[in-house]
Enzyme design. Structure first.
Site, PDB file in Angstrom:
ATOM      1  N   ARG A  63       0.800  -1.219   0.000  1.00  0.00           N
ATOM      2  CA  ARG A  63       0.000   0.000   0.000  1.00  0.00           C
ATOM      3  C   ARG A  63       0.838   1.277   0.000  1.00  0.00           C
ATOM      4  NH1 ARG A  63      -2.752  -4.064   1.614  1.00  0.00           N
ATOM      5  NH2 ARG A  63      -0.809  -4.574   2.647  1.00  0.00           N
ATOM      6  N   THR A  64       1.791   1.368   0.906  1.00  0.00           N
ATOM      7  CA  THR A  64       2.510   2.640   1.047  1.00  0.00           C
ATOM      8  C   THR A  64       3.301   2.942  -0.223  1.00  0.00           C
ATOM      9  OG1 THR A  64       2.683   2.116   3.397  1.00  0.00           O
ATOM     10  CG2 THR A  64       4.008   3.952   2.599  1.00  0.00           C
ATOM     11  N   LYS A  91      25.952  -4.558  -1.713  1.00  0.00           N
ATOM     12  CA  LYS A  91      27.425  -4.564  -1.625  1.00  0.00           C
ATOM     13  C   LYS A  91      27.902  -3.934  -0.329  1.00  0.00           C
ATOM     14  CE  LYS A  91      27.458  -3.611  -6.576  1.00  0.00           C
ATOM     15  NZ  LYS A  91      27.648  -2.475  -7.485  1.00  0.00           N
ATOM     16  N   ARG A 112      11.173   3.495   3.537  1.00  0.00           N
ATOM     17  CA  ARG A 112      10.791   2.606   4.647  1.00  0.00           C
ATOM     18  C   ARG A 112      12.028   1.804   5.015  1.00  0.00           C
ATOM     19  NH1 ARG A 112       5.627  -1.338   4.579  1.00  0.00           N
ATOM     20  NH2 ARG A 112       4.681   0.667   5.086  1.00  0.00           N
ATOM     21  N   HIS A 140       4.834   5.736  11.464  1.00  0.00           N
ATOM     22  CA  HIS A 140       4.303   5.571  10.104  1.00  0.00           C
ATOM     23  C   HIS A 140       3.330   6.744   9.908  1.00  0.00           C
ATOM     24  CE1 HIS A 140       3.109   3.940   6.387  1.00  0.00           C
ATOM     25  NE2 HIS A 140       2.842   2.694   6.723  1.00  0.00           N
TER      26      HIS A 140
HETATM   27  N1   CP Z   1      -0.426  -0.126   5.799  1.00  0.00           N
HETATM   28  C1   CP Z   1       0.793  -0.382   5.255  1.00  0.00           C
HETATM   29  O1   CP Z   1       1.800   0.214   5.627  1.00  0.00           O
HETATM   30  O2   CP Z   1       0.779  -1.324   4.281  1.00  0.00           O
HETATM   31  P1   CP Z   1       2.066  -1.780   3.469  1.00  0.00           P
HETATM   32  O3   CP Z   1       3.010  -2.442   4.433  1.00  0.00           O
HETATM   33  O4   CP Z   1       1.552  -2.731   2.408  1.00  0.00           O
HETATM   34  O5   CP Z   1       2.683  -0.541   2.872  1.00  0.00           O
END
Ligand code: CP
Length: 315
Positions: A63-64, A91, A112, A140
């Site tokens: 999603r993100t 590496k 992320r 998040h």
């Molecule tokens: N909600 C969320 O962060 O989903 P993903 O891990 O798929 O990005």
């Protein structure tokens, strides 16, 4: 300053590392901009034309990563993707050096990382804005923003509602960020429902206390279901357990089913997704199920965020 008097300079050029860094009025501006962009394609400016956004996901994401990519494309921008498994990260290139490369190729970095504080570290070496798409168990922020937007859209506002945050509150960055976001509003009772070993971490509790958000810890889910307006489910974060045996002890602690929601009346069920077994598929057809809409709001909320961080005017 936007037409409704909200300050766009709170967003322009800023890193988005934690929802704690944004005020309620900043969120109001984000949500007004989201509303505007949701009216239709003719209301969406090409404010990222000539802009390149880099995505760098060192942990899996559906999603993100894809909603940010979609959002950039809708605003007329372009995306480059690091794909750590096919980059010089393999590496042994350090995160700061990787970020220095990405900042020289792009106008913004969405990242992320499994390490807490990774986005903050990136922001210290980057001259372009860093958007935190999740750092370990810590933050998040854009998930929390779209969560609050979802509640605003489906329940008419965030204030005064009663909440249950359910599952792995210890390791879940979505739970922590959601609670930090709630602390900017005036919610009713907030129940934290988790097994003993998965209660909120000390620093999360201390932050919530300093922000004046009162919470009540519970172990059983069923007794709170008819006491709340929003049920925010969370996956047990298997990948964050130092000891796999500890995960085995708590996996499957909670599972919401259609039958359990018979008494929940108008409560909405949210979940940042992915779900494992804590949310039965027979809930999907109920009016309570909000999680797919919630995921869908990820695109317009992130469009609004990208637009504002890139210095776009309030529409
Ligand atoms: N909600 C969320 O962060 O989903 P993903 O891990 O798929 O990005």
């Amino acid at each position: 300053m936007g037409v409704s008097g909200l300050r766009t300079d709170a967003w322009s050029g800023k890193d988005v590392l934690s929802i704690l860094d944004f005020s309620r009025s900043d969120l109001d501006l984000l949500f007004e901009t989201t509303d505007q962009f949701s009216r239709g394609p003719e209301y969406v400016p090409k404010s990222l034309a000539e802009r390149i956004v880099a995505t760098a996901f060192f942990e899996p994401s559906t999603r993100t990563r894809l909603s940010f990519t979609t959002a950039v494309l809708k605003l007329g921008g372009k995306v480059i993707d690091l794909s750590p498994d096919f980059s010089s990260v393999l590496k042994g290139e350090s995160l700061p050096d990787t970020v220095r490369m990405l900042e020289s190729y792009s106008d913004m970095i969405v990242m992320r990382h499994p390490s807490e504080g990774a986005a903050l570290l990136a922001s210290e070496v980057s001259h372009v804005p860093i958007i935190n798409g999740g750092d370990g168990s810590q933050h998040h922020p854009t998930q929390a923003m779209l969560d609050l937007y979802t509640i605003t859209k489906l329940k008419g506002g965030v204030d005064g509602l009663r909440y249950a945050v359910v599952g792995d509150i210890r390791y879940s960055r979505t739970a922590a960020s959601f609670l930090y976001g709630l602390a900017k509003y005036r919610p009713g009772p907030v129940y934290l429902v988790s097994p003993e070993g998965l209660r909120a971490r000390g620093e999360v509790k201390a932050t919530l206390e300093s922000l004046g958000l009162k919470t009540e810890e519970r172990g059983d889910l069923e007794p709170v279901l008819d006491k709340v307006d929003v049920i925010y489910m969370n996956r047990i974060q298997k990948e964050r357990f130092p000891d796999p045996n500890e995960y085995e002890k708590v996996k499957g602690s909670y599972r919401i089913t259609k039958n359990m929601l018979a008494n929940a009346k108008d409560a909405i069920v949210m979940h940042p997704l992915p779900r494992i077994n804590e949310l039965a598929y027979d809930v999907d057809g109920l009016p309570n199920a909000a999680y797919m809409k919630q995921a869908g709001f990820g695109v317009p909320v992130r469009m609004a965020l990208l637009h504002l961080v890139m210095g776009g005017a309030q529409p």
